[in-house]
Design an enzyme around this catalytic site. Structure first.
Site, PDB file in Angstrom:
ATOM      1  N   LYS A 131      -1.203  -9.779   3.720  1.00  0.00           N
ATOM      2  CA  LYS A 131      -0.711  -8.405   3.543  1.00  0.00           C
ATOM      3  C   LYS A 131       0.034  -7.882   4.758  1.00  0.00           C
ATOM      4  O   LYS A 131       0.853  -6.977   4.645  1.00  0.00           O
ATOM      5  CB  LYS A 131      -1.865  -7.465   3.168  1.00  0.00           C
ATOM      6  CG  LYS A 131      -2.380  -7.731   1.760  1.00  0.00           C
ATOM      7  CD  LYS A 131      -3.188  -6.595   1.188  1.00  0.00           C
ATOM      8  CE  LYS A 131      -3.470  -6.868  -0.289  1.00  0.00           C
ATOM      9  NZ  LYS A 131      -4.223  -5.830  -0.954  1.00  0.00           N
ATOM     10  N   LYS A 214       0.056 -14.895  -6.743  1.00  0.00           N
ATOM     11  CA  LYS A 214      -0.814 -14.097  -7.617  1.00  0.00           C
ATOM     12  C   LYS A 214      -0.062 -12.874  -8.136  1.00  0.00           C
ATOM     13  O   LYS A 214       0.815 -12.341  -7.438  1.00  0.00           O
ATOM     14  CB  LYS A 214      -2.096 -13.734  -6.860  1.00  0.00           C
ATOM     15  CG  LYS A 214      -2.196 -12.347  -6.337  1.00  0.00           C
ATOM     16  CD  LYS A 214      -3.567 -11.968  -5.787  1.00  0.00           C
ATOM     17  CE  LYS A 214      -3.424 -10.567  -5.203  1.00  0.00           C
ATOM     18  NZ  LYS A 214      -4.616  -9.882  -4.855  1.00  0.00           N
ATOM     19  N   LYS A 217      -0.222  -5.816  -7.594  1.00  0.00           N
ATOM     20  CA  LYS A 217       0.372  -4.477  -7.701  1.00  0.00           C
ATOM     21  C   LYS A 217       1.459  -4.295  -6.653  1.00  0.00           C
ATOM     22  O   LYS A 217       2.516  -3.772  -6.924  1.00  0.00           O
ATOM     23  CB  LYS A 217      -0.688  -3.394  -7.467  1.00  0.00           C
ATOM     24  CG  LYS A 217      -1.805  -3.366  -8.474  1.00  0.00           C
ATOM     25  CD  LYS A 217      -2.630  -2.098  -8.249  1.00  0.00           C
ATOM     26  CE  LYS A 217      -4.108  -2.321  -8.451  1.00  0.00           C
ATOM     27  NZ  LYS A 217      -4.818  -2.820  -7.272  1.00  0.00           N
TER      28      LYS A 217
END
Ligand code: AQP
Length: 356
Positions: A131, A214, A217
């Site tokens: 992230k 994956k 969102k």
């Protein structure tokens, strides 16, 4: 259903002796809609597990602010998350549905656990690496770095047996167990060691356009993600336009054929049929036919879900009442655990109020 996994040597004071074993999990209100990865990887298991366990499900707004959020949008998404949970079958009469920030014990236990976590240990968490990769580590918040420790607190407060999540959370669950063990060893046995509840078949739903990544969102492109509250026909189109692999054989092989394998996984989960059964049905037929039929299945699944969620969103007071009931149920458990923790760590208890 997994077999029981409680450590035999662990005697945890249970505030609800005789009650069912607990499950707990959370989801971030970081988008207007949940997606198929969230649903098939985790939320569907929440619905199933609530029947046999005492369930605690929370909307992880503290986690959401580890990256910048618009305050107004975050509040709206919190209610949208509650509506979606109820629409998909989380029954507020069985399950405590609550908002993480409304239970101060999460952040309080989070701090205690941060003080037990090694810096290097936190550094090994791959989700932080993923992230923070986009903007660079220096631009990431410290909250994003310590996120897995707060997540450990979220879980341990409720002393659950199982934590239903997707594969991406496995490493965080391992850290949670390590921290629980460390606390129990250093102070006194306090926490149950929770087991991850990860269904292998749907543990990682991948992006429709980038089938080795994956579905997410925050990092999937709009075409790569099936959002449950989106127009069903838009979702059907996304399925029909999903990236597939070279060749034409419909075969489940995530290494050689990640695109078609992802579609088979979604097909199998939505139809409750085995992947082998679906492979046999489509033997000798093209990708287009499989995608067309799956698009129809997706429309049949999302349409009633979306209608129900949108209907629930029209009565916001009702949703807030559900969250308030959940808050009370969760607070009753969390406060008892936190009191034990504070006492064991050596924090002085506040003097009794004199009523002045
Ligand atoms: N693609 C996925 N496949 C299987 N499970 C998944 N989950 C998420 N994506 C997939 C599971 O959904 C639950 C809730 O996820 P979350 O909202 O806490 O955040 P996340 O795991 O970080 O998911 P996103 O979509 O990537 O959110 P953002 O972009 O906001 O970080 C978890 O149990 C997760 O495993």
């Amino acid at each position: 259903m997994p077999s029981t996994t409680t450590s035999p040597e662990l005697t945890v004071p249970d505030v609800t002796v005789g009650a069912k074993p607990r499950v707990l999990s959370g989801i971030q209100p970081t988008a207007d809609s949940f997606h198929f990865g969230n649903y098939l990887g985790a939320l569907r298991q929440w619905v199933d597990l609530q029947r046999e366990y005492q369930p605690f499900f929370f909307i992880a707004d503290l986690h959401a602010i580890t990256v910048e959020q618009d305050p107004k949008v975050l509040r709206e998404r919190t209610l949208r998350a509650a509506a979606q949970l109820v629409a998909m079958g989380i029954d507020p009469a069985r399950s405590a549905i609550f908002v993480q920030s409304q239970i101060p014990a999460h952040a309080q236990l989070g701090w205690v656990l941060q003080c037990l976590t090694g810096f290097g240990e936190a550094r090994r968490m791959t989700q932080f690496k993923d992230k923070s990769a986009k903007g660079g580590e220096g631009a990431s918040s410290v909250g994003l770095f310590t996120y897995p420790v707060l997540q450990a607190a979220d879980i341990l407060l409720y002393r659950p047996h199982y934590v239903p999540v997707g594969e991406d959370q496995r490493q965080h669950l391992e850290l949670t167990r390590d921290l629980a063990q460390r606390f129990n060893h250093r102070y006194k046995k306090t926490f149950r060691l929770p087991e991850p509840y990860i269904l292998k078949a749907t543990a990682k739903i991948t992006d429709l356009q980038e089938p080795t990544a994956k579905m997410s969102k925050s990092s999937s492109s709009p075409a790569g993600i099936v959002e449950l509250l989106d127009d069903p026909q838009v979702n059907a189109k996304k399925i029909r336009s999903a990236v597939t692999d070279s060749g034409s054989e419909i075969r489940f092989d995530p290494d050689e054929k990640p695109g078609i394998s992802n579609l088979l996984t979604i097909y199998s989960a939505l139809s409750d049929r085995t992947v082998t059964d679906i492979e046999e049905e489509y033997a000798g037929r093209g990708y287009g036919e499989l995608k067309g039929d799956l698009a129809e299945l997706v429309v049949d699944f999302v349409t009633p879900f979306r209608d129900r969620a949108l209907e629930l969103l029209e009565d916001q007071q009702h949703l807030m009442d559900i969250l308030e009931t959940g808050r009370r149920q969760a607070a009753a458990i969390a406060e008892v655990t936190l009191r034990d923790v504070f006492q064991r760590v050596g924090f002085a208890a506040p003097a009794r109020s004199t009523g002045l």
